[in-house]
Design an enzyme around this catalytic site. Sequence first.
Site, PDB file in Angstrom:
ATOM      1  N   ASP A  47     -51.616 -62.063  -0.957  1.00 11.34           N
ATOM      2  CA  ASP A  47     -51.182 -60.850  -1.440  1.00 11.34           C
ATOM      3  C   ASP A  47     -49.838 -60.592  -1.344  1.00 11.34           C
ATOM      4  OD1 ASP A  47     -51.283 -60.743   1.128  1.00 11.34           O
ATOM      5  OD2 ASP A  47     -51.818 -58.528   1.197  1.00 11.34           O
ATOM      6  N   ALA A 135     -62.344 -56.237  13.892  1.00  9.64           N
ATOM      7  CA  ALA A 135     -62.971 -57.309  13.378  1.00  9.64           C
ATOM      8  C   ALA A 135     -62.219 -57.740  12.281  1.00  9.64           C
ATOM      9  CB  ALA A 135     -64.516 -57.059  13.076  1.00  9.64           C
ATOM     10  N   LEU A 137     -61.985 -56.080   9.283  1.00 12.03           N
ATOM     11  CA  LEU A 137     -62.957 -55.669   8.280  1.00 12.03           C
ATOM     12  C   LEU A 137     -62.330 -54.060   7.594  1.00 12.03           C
ATOM     13  CD1 LEU A 137     -66.376 -56.236   9.710  1.00 12.03           C
ATOM     14  CD2 LEU A 137     -65.092 -57.628   8.163  1.00 12.03           C
ATOM     15  N   SER A 139     -61.114 -50.989   8.785  1.00  3.56           N
ATOM     16  CA  SER A 139     -61.484 -49.880   9.351  1.00  3.56           C
ATOM     17  C   SER A 139     -60.409 -48.707   9.077  1.00  3.56           C
ATOM     18  CB  SER A 139     -61.651 -49.668  10.697  1.00  3.56           C
ATOM     19  OG  SER A 139     -60.531 -50.121  11.553  1.00  3.56           O
ATOM     20  N   ASP A 184     -56.749 -54.039   0.946  1.00  3.87           N
ATOM     21  CA  ASP A 184     -58.090 -53.235   1.753  1.00  3.87           C
ATOM     22  C   ASP A 184     -58.263 -51.957   0.883  1.00  3.87           C
ATOM     23  OD1 ASP A 184     -57.600 -55.360   3.377  1.00  3.87           O
ATOM     24  OD2 ASP A 184     -56.473 -54.176   4.962  1.00  3.87           O
TER      25      ASP A 184
END
Length: 399
Positions: A47, A135, A137, A139, A184
């Site tokens: 990215d 993790a 992911l 949050s 994200d």
Amino acid sequence: MTELHAAPHDADAIEKVSREFREAFGSEPEGVFSAPGRVNIIGEHVDYQQGLCVPMAISHRCFVAARRTDAGVVRMRSVQSGETVEASAPGLAPGAVDGWASYVAGVVWALADRFEGGVASGVDLLIDGYVPLGAGLSSSAALECAVAAAIEELCKLGTTPHERIRAAIKAETEFAGAATGGLDQSASILCEEGHAILLDCRDFSTTSVPWDLAGQGLALLIIDTRAPHSLVGGEYAERRAQAEAGARALGVESLRDVPFEGASDACRGITDPVVQRRSRHIINEIERVREFAEILETGSIREGLARIAELLNASHDSLRDDYEVTVPELDVAVEAAREAGAHGARMTGGGFGGSVIALVEADRVETVAGAVESAFAEHSFTEPVFFLATPSRGAGRDR
């Protein structure tokens, strides 16, 4: 039997966050909003070199109950921390709030130029998050994007999805002081149920691509290795600097500009062997993403399954050998999943800990998870945690 940690039903989560809001603030919320965490299927550490990624939203979400007030204060309460934080609405500025609340207040601050004075009236926000912490992911992005959805609708700002993405990025980088490239937030806001997105990090344009796993008898297993997940040691910044050095050595603005054909010869011209390996990963990873997205655009994962597996495996191997961002837990999880029959497995996220994804037959999820669990026990690693990733909807109003 290996336990799979499922997200709560949306209706149950909505009712809970509404109840918590009433108990915390003594009134009904005007609305309940949510945004998902994300998992990056392929396209890692590209990215910041204007590359391509294929992220998807997951069913684990962050829920926000919200109400406008005339108190001139932003009141924020987290179910997870049990803490309530207050900040002056017109006085919001970087450094005014820290910790988890900085990601919330930062979104209000980042959207302030759209308020026409409305921000001074204040808002109450009750946060209840189900995206696993630590993790990899996202949050934090789920929290930011849920708050952005709430502020947009309650205050009728008229922002576009991409403006909310930019506000969430600004909140994280300038207000909370954390690094993010925007992948994200883009996934959390723009994804659609049953789809992933092809994200172009050069201009943040997106294309929705079919990713109907359940419809084709497949599942994406997330394996949270629970290895310490921290980039504070400077490894992330070091990789970025090495990638930038590679672009300079090749005379391009970014490694995205290096044609894949002939890239191997070009990389051999980089004198620093470490920079050469970093550059090789990025150029090859961008090409892997192109091919992966082309397969998905046909709508049939099954027909391209063998090649999809090769691309996922090659991505991890490159991150391990050329980019050197894996740790033993990640490598053991990948190897165990592959040996148990996964159609490809790779680390996901920034690395140095975090999670692995494995594409598996729907009826072999527990078999693969059990194999990883056994491998971790043999290595005396902390017991991993497993989730199923369902391609889910982006941020929006729930009630």
